[in-house]
Design a protein around this motif. Structure first.
Motif, PDB file in Angstrom:
ATOM      1  N   UNK A  82       0.816  -1.221   0.000  1.00 14.67           N
ATOM      2  CA  UNK A  82       0.000   0.000   0.000  1.00 14.67           C
ATOM      3  C   UNK A  82       0.853   1.277   0.000  1.00 14.67           C
ATOM      4  N   UNK A  83       1.983   1.202  -0.734  1.00 16.31           N
ATOM      5  CA  UNK A  83       2.856   2.366  -0.806  1.00 16.31           C
ATOM      6  C   UNK A  83       3.609   2.655   0.471  1.00 16.31           C
ATOM      7  N   UNK A  84       3.604   1.731   1.394  1.00 15.99           N
ATOM      8  CA  UNK A  84       4.313   1.913   2.665  1.00 15.99           C
ATOM      9  C   UNK A  84       5.373   0.815   2.831  1.00 15.99           C
ATOM     10  N   UNK A 163      -6.359  -0.722  10.924  1.00 16.02           N
ATOM     11  CA  UNK A 163      -6.347   0.732  11.080  1.00 16.02           C
ATOM     12  C   UNK A 163      -5.607   1.418   9.938  1.00 16.02           C
ATOM     13  N   UNK A 164      -4.721   0.662   9.246  1.00 14.63           N
ATOM     14  CA  UNK A 164      -3.980   1.231   8.109  1.00 14.63           C
ATOM     15  C   UNK A 164      -4.347   0.536   6.799  1.00 14.63           C
ATOM     16  N   UNK A 165      -5.444  -0.192   6.817  1.00 12.23           N
ATOM     17  CA  UNK A 165      -5.946  -0.882   5.627  1.00 12.23           C
ATOM     18  C   UNK A 165      -4.883  -1.812   5.023  1.00 12.23           C
ATOM     19  N   UNK A 166      -4.200  -2.569   5.897  1.00 11.57           N
ATOM     20  CA  UNK A 166      -3.158  -3.499   5.466  1.00 11.57           C
ATOM     21  C   UNK A 166      -3.648  -4.924   5.693  1.00 11.57           C
ATOM     22  N   UNK A 167      -3.595  -5.712   4.659  1.00  3.88           N
ATOM     23  CA  UNK A 167      -3.990  -7.119   4.757  1.00  3.88           C
ATOM     24  C   UNK A 167      -3.165  -7.935   3.761  1.00  3.88           C
ATOM     25  N   UNK A 168      -2.054  -8.490   4.222  1.00  5.85           N
ATOM     26  CA  UNK A 168      -1.128  -9.270   3.391  1.00  5.85           C
ATOM     27  C   UNK A 168      -1.168 -10.725   3.838  1.00  5.85           C
ATOM     28  N   UNK A 204       5.909  -8.944  -7.901  1.00  3.63           N
ATOM     29  CA  UNK A 204       4.669  -8.576  -7.228  1.00  3.63           C
ATOM     30  C   UNK A 204       4.526  -9.325  -5.912  1.00  3.63           C
ATOM     31  N   UNK A 205       5.208  -8.846  -4.922  1.00  2.00           N
ATOM     32  CA  UNK A 205       5.128  -9.426  -3.591  1.00  2.00           C
ATOM     33  C   UNK A 205       5.422  -8.353  -2.554  1.00  2.00           C
ATOM     34  N   UNK A 206       4.849  -8.500  -1.388  1.00  2.00           N
ATOM     35  CA  UNK A 206       5.095  -7.556  -0.297  1.00  2.00           C
ATOM     36  C   UNK A 206       6.382  -7.907   0.452  1.00  2.00           C
ATOM     37  N   UNK A 207       6.753  -9.192   0.424  1.00  2.00           N
ATOM     38  CA  UNK A 207       7.949  -9.666   1.130  1.00  2.00           C
ATOM     39  C   UNK A 207       9.150  -9.518   0.200  1.00  2.00           C
ATOM     40  N   UNK A 208       9.780  -8.354   0.226  1.00  2.00           N
ATOM     41  CA  UNK A 208      10.843  -8.034  -0.733  1.00  2.00           C
ATOM     42  C   UNK A 208      12.160  -8.752  -0.434  1.00  2.00           C
ATOM     43  N   UNK A 209      12.690  -8.577   0.740  1.00  2.00           N
ATOM     44  CA  UNK A 209      13.951  -9.217   1.117  1.00  2.00           C
ATOM     45  C   UNK A 209      14.027  -9.326   2.635  1.00  2.00           C
ATOM     46  N   UNK A 210      14.948 -10.165   3.086  1.00  2.00           N
ATOM     47  CA  UNK A 210      15.072 -10.400   4.528  1.00  2.00           C
ATOM     48  C   UNK A 210      16.424 -11.039   4.822  1.00  2.00           C
ATOM     49  N   UNK A 211      16.760 -11.071   6.092  1.00  2.00           N
ATOM     50  CA  UNK A 211      17.919 -11.845   6.522  1.00  2.00           C
ATOM     51  C   UNK A 211      17.647 -12.357   7.928  1.00  2.00           C
ATOM     52  N   UNK A 212      18.324 -13.446   8.289  1.00  2.00           N
ATOM     53  CA  UNK A 212      18.139 -14.003   9.633  1.00  2.00           C
ATOM     54  C   UNK A 212      19.458 -14.481  10.198  1.00  2.00           C
ATOM     55  N   UNK A 213      19.444 -14.622  11.499  1.00  2.00           N
ATOM     56  CA  UNK A 213      20.603 -15.091  12.254  1.00  2.00           C
ATOM     57  C   UNK A 213      20.130 -16.234  13.134  1.00  2.00           C
ATOM     58  N   UNK A 214      20.815 -17.382  13.062  1.00  2.00           N
ATOM     59  CA  UNK A 214      20.342 -18.561  13.789  1.00  2.00           C
ATOM     60  C   UNK A 214      21.488 -19.228  14.547  1.00  2.00           C
ATOM     61  N   UNK A 215      21.191 -19.615  15.793  1.00  2.00           N
ATOM     62  CA  UNK A 215      22.077 -20.484  16.565  1.00  2.00           C
ATOM     63  C   UNK A 215      21.623 -21.912  16.304  1.00  2.00           C
ATOM     64  N   UNK A 216      22.584 -22.812  16.003  1.00  2.00           N
ATOM     65  CA  UNK A 216      22.228 -24.167  15.593  1.00  2.00           C
ATOM     66  C   UNK A 216      22.971 -25.237  16.382  1.00  2.00           C
TER      67      UNK A 216
END
Length: 221
Positions: A82-84, A163-168, A204-216
């Motif tokens: 939604x442009x945010x 409240x911000x009209x967000x539904x993904x 066309x996706x809201x989940x553009x990029x990410x990173x994570x850190x994991x203890x294994x």
């Protein structure tokens, strides 16, 4: 009589001449069978033990190991809708299973992560992930090993705020690259940390990029 005695003398002389040759031939034949090296009982036992260990090592090399692990993951996601633009953090658990490939240094692995659902006021954020990758690991120093891996993941994202009209509610395929460092605390047990980065394979996706850190915590069978 004279002729008989002459024949006996001739035969006796002929046998006398042949005797050294026969003895030499027999001695040569017997000597050829004595061409060996004496070993002690301890030497023989050590040789048999060494051969047994080599056979066991060959069998272990030929049989791929199975891997399983559990971890604590922390994910940081960039969301655009939604442009945010939003940055959200979630923590959860991960379960992994894998196997050796062409050698113990190369492996294939599948991972499931569940970050659960987090609510903050009217906002609700939930995330799960499936990942498949191929990796390489090798000795760094002493008990420390490094890993490099790459593959694909499917992330299931829920992000809503009335409240911000967000539904993904989306699932997004992503490319993933990971690296980590682990300590081999036991022959079948290692502990360490891994960092992963992801980017979406579709536009066309809201989940553009990410990173994570994991203890294994990883085990090998």
């Amino acid at each position: 009589m004279t002729n008989k005695n002459s024949i006996k003398v001739t035969l006796a002389g002929f046998l006398f001449l042949l005797t050294p040759t026969m003895v030499w031939a027999a001695g040569s034949s017997y000597g050829s069978n004595k061409d060996y090296e004496e070993v002690s009982y301890d030497d023989l036992l050590n040789e048999l033990t060494s051969k047994k260990q080599k056979i066991q090592q060959d069998n272990n090399t030929d049989t791929p190991r199975l891997h399983a692990g559990i971890g604590y993951a922390n994910s940081f996601s960039n969301i655009s809708t939604n442009g945010q633009h939003f940055s959200r953090n979630a923590t959860g658990i991960q379960l992994s299973v894998g196997t050796d490939l062409i050698s113990p240094e190369w492996y294939a692995e599948g991972i499931f992560r569940n970050y659960g659902s987090n609510s903050n006021g009217a906002e609700d954020f939930g995330l799960r992930e499936l990942e498949a990758k191929i990796g390489y690991t090798n000795l760094l120093k002493d008990v420390w090993h490094y890993t490099i891996s790459s593959g694909v993941s499917e992330r299931f994202l829920k992000f809503s705020d009335p409240t911000r009209n967000i539904d993904v509610n989306e699932s997004t395929p992503e490319l993933v690259i990971s690296t980590g460092i682990f300590a081999q605390v036991h022959r079948n047990l290692s502990v360490g940390a891994e960092v992963s980065g992801r980017t979406a394979m579709v536009n066309k996706t809201s989940d553009q990029n990410s990173f994570d850190f994991a203890f294994r915590l990883n085990t090998s069978l």
